[in-house]
Design an enzyme around this catalytic site. Structure first.
Site, PDB file in Angstrom:
ATOM      1  N   CYS A  40       7.350   5.201  -7.094  1.00 30.64           N
ATOM      2  CA  CYS A  40       7.686   6.369  -6.481  1.00 30.64           C
ATOM      3  C   CYS A  40       9.200   6.854  -6.610  1.00 30.64           C
ATOM      4  O   CYS A  40       9.916   5.883  -6.307  1.00 30.64           O
ATOM      5  CB  CYS A  40       7.007   6.638  -4.879  1.00 30.64           C
ATOM      6  SG  CYS A  40       7.330   8.101  -4.263  1.00 30.64           S
ATOM      7  N   ASP A  42      10.796   7.882  -4.223  1.00 33.55           N
ATOM      8  CA  ASP A  42      11.308   7.916  -2.870  1.00 33.55           C
ATOM      9  C   ASP A  42      12.465   6.894  -2.960  1.00 33.55           C
ATOM     10  O   ASP A  42      12.443   5.767  -3.459  1.00 33.55           O
ATOM     11  CB  ASP A  42      10.084   6.876  -1.949  1.00 33.55           C
ATOM     12  CG  ASP A  42      10.536   7.160  -0.516  1.00 33.55           C
ATOM     13  OD1 ASP A  42      11.606   6.538   0.097  1.00 33.55           O
ATOM     14  OD2 ASP A  42      10.007   7.962   0.128  1.00 33.55           O
ATOM     15  N   ARG A  44      13.855   5.004  -0.841  1.00 34.72           N
ATOM     16  CA  ARG A  44      13.799   3.650  -0.046  1.00 34.72           C
ATOM     17  C   ARG A  44      12.888   2.609  -0.725  1.00 34.72           C
ATOM     18  O   ARG A  44      13.054   1.504  -0.392  1.00 34.72           O
ATOM     19  CB  ARG A  44      12.972   4.000   1.388  1.00 34.72           C
ATOM     20  CG  ARG A  44      13.427   4.997   2.282  1.00 34.72           C
ATOM     21  CD  ARG A  44      12.513   5.519   3.516  1.00 34.72           C
ATOM     22  NE  ARG A  44      11.460   6.225   2.800  1.00 34.72           N
ATOM     23  CZ  ARG A  44      10.259   6.702   3.275  1.00 34.72           C
ATOM     24  NH1 ARG A  44      10.269   6.528   4.711  1.00 34.72           N
ATOM     25  NH2 ARG A  44       9.399   7.358   2.860  1.00 34.72           N
ATOM     26  N   HIS A 101       3.635   3.204  -1.804  1.00 34.24           N
ATOM     27  CA  HIS A 101       4.276   2.683  -0.768  1.00 34.24           C
ATOM     28  C   HIS A 101       3.945   3.250   0.786  1.00 34.24           C
ATOM     29  O   HIS A 101       3.421   4.271   0.657  1.00 34.24           O
ATOM     30  CB  HIS A 101       6.019   2.625  -0.821  1.00 34.24           C
ATOM     31  CG  HIS A 101       6.417   4.272  -0.746  1.00 34.24           C
ATOM     32  ND1 HIS A 101       6.810   4.850   0.380  1.00 34.24           N
ATOM     33  CD2 HIS A 101       6.613   4.947  -1.833  1.00 34.24           C
ATOM     34  CE1 HIS A 101       7.054   6.183  -0.176  1.00 34.24           C
ATOM     35  NE2 HIS A 101       6.784   6.264  -1.473  1.00 34.24           N
ATOM     36  N   CYS A 104       4.691   7.689   2.506  1.00 35.57           N
ATOM     37  CA  CYS A 104       4.806   8.371   0.991  1.00 35.57           C
ATOM     38  C   CYS A 104       4.596  10.009   1.225  1.00 35.57           C
ATOM     39  O   CYS A 104       3.326  10.322   1.738  1.00 35.57           O
ATOM     40  CB  CYS A 104       3.958   7.782   0.111  1.00 35.57           C
ATOM     41  SG  CYS A 104       4.191   8.756  -1.453  1.00 35.57           S
TER      42      CYS A 104
END
Length: 208
Positions: A40, A42, A44, A101, A104
């Protein structure tokens, strides 16, 4: 923020690069990654950090909700599909990891009514690839708590992308021949735990 980014570059050049100067020199004109990592976008989720791999080992594709569209012949501009094609046919990686994850945002949006995404039309269209996920989640829900729906949506989404990968003829050929491995991972951000999907048991198991 500009100053922070620029300071990071300076620190990299003075410390990290110098420590691995020979590695970067060897990578200057070629790469031979062993794994295609699809994760992803993302902020993080940092693939090289969670796998502790140096430069040159992972060919990384990142997008909203770690989605892989099914294989199709098209004249459109296809970023994820072209990256998958390049990793397999040009770089000849031996493994593919699909990593979902916790928490999400893209997966959470799969459970929203379409009008909630009117201000994000391209995201809404992109998530169509995973439109089967909510229905599969509904069939598996036991307690139907928000927490259960969240993690089940994120994990089922990983399985859908693994299935989509096998629609690519050159992936199916290598997978059936045993020359390409496909892994489904689920990363929990707040604990650092990563679970790998065990196909024989149909369950995500913690990697130890």
């Amino acid at each position: 923020m500009k100053e922070r980014l620029f300071r990071g570059i300076t620190t990299f050049q003075q410390e990290e690069f110098e420590t691995h100067r020979e590695l970067f020199k060897s990578l200057g004109r070629q790469q031979k990654p062993h794994t295609l990592f699809i994760g992803c976008s993302d902020s993080r989720v940092v693939p090289s950090m969670i796998t502790q791999t140096p430069p040159g080992e992972l060919f990384i594709v990142r997008n909203v909700a770690n989605i892989i569209p099914p294989y199709r012949e098209t004249a459109e501009y296809v970023a994820t599909t072209s990256a998958v094609e390049y990793a397999i046919l040009a770089l000849e990686v031996s493994s593919i990891v699909v990593c979902g994850h916790s928490n999400c945002g893209g997966c959470a949006a799969l459970n929203l009514p379409p009008e909630k995404l009117e201000h994000l039309p391209h995201v809404r269209k992109w998530l169509d690839v995973s439109k089967e996920v909510p229905g599969r989640v509904d069939r598996l829900l036991v307690d139907n708590t928000p927490e259960e729906r969240e993690w089940l949506t994120e994990q089922i989404n990983v399985l859908v992308q693994m299935k989509n990968l096998l629609t690519y003829p050159y992936i199916r050929e290598r997978y059936d021949a045993g020359t390409l491995d496909i892994y489904g991972w689920y990363y929990i951000i707040e604990t650092g735990e990563i679970y790998n999907f065990n196909d024989e048991k149909s369950v995500f198991e913690k990697i130890r």
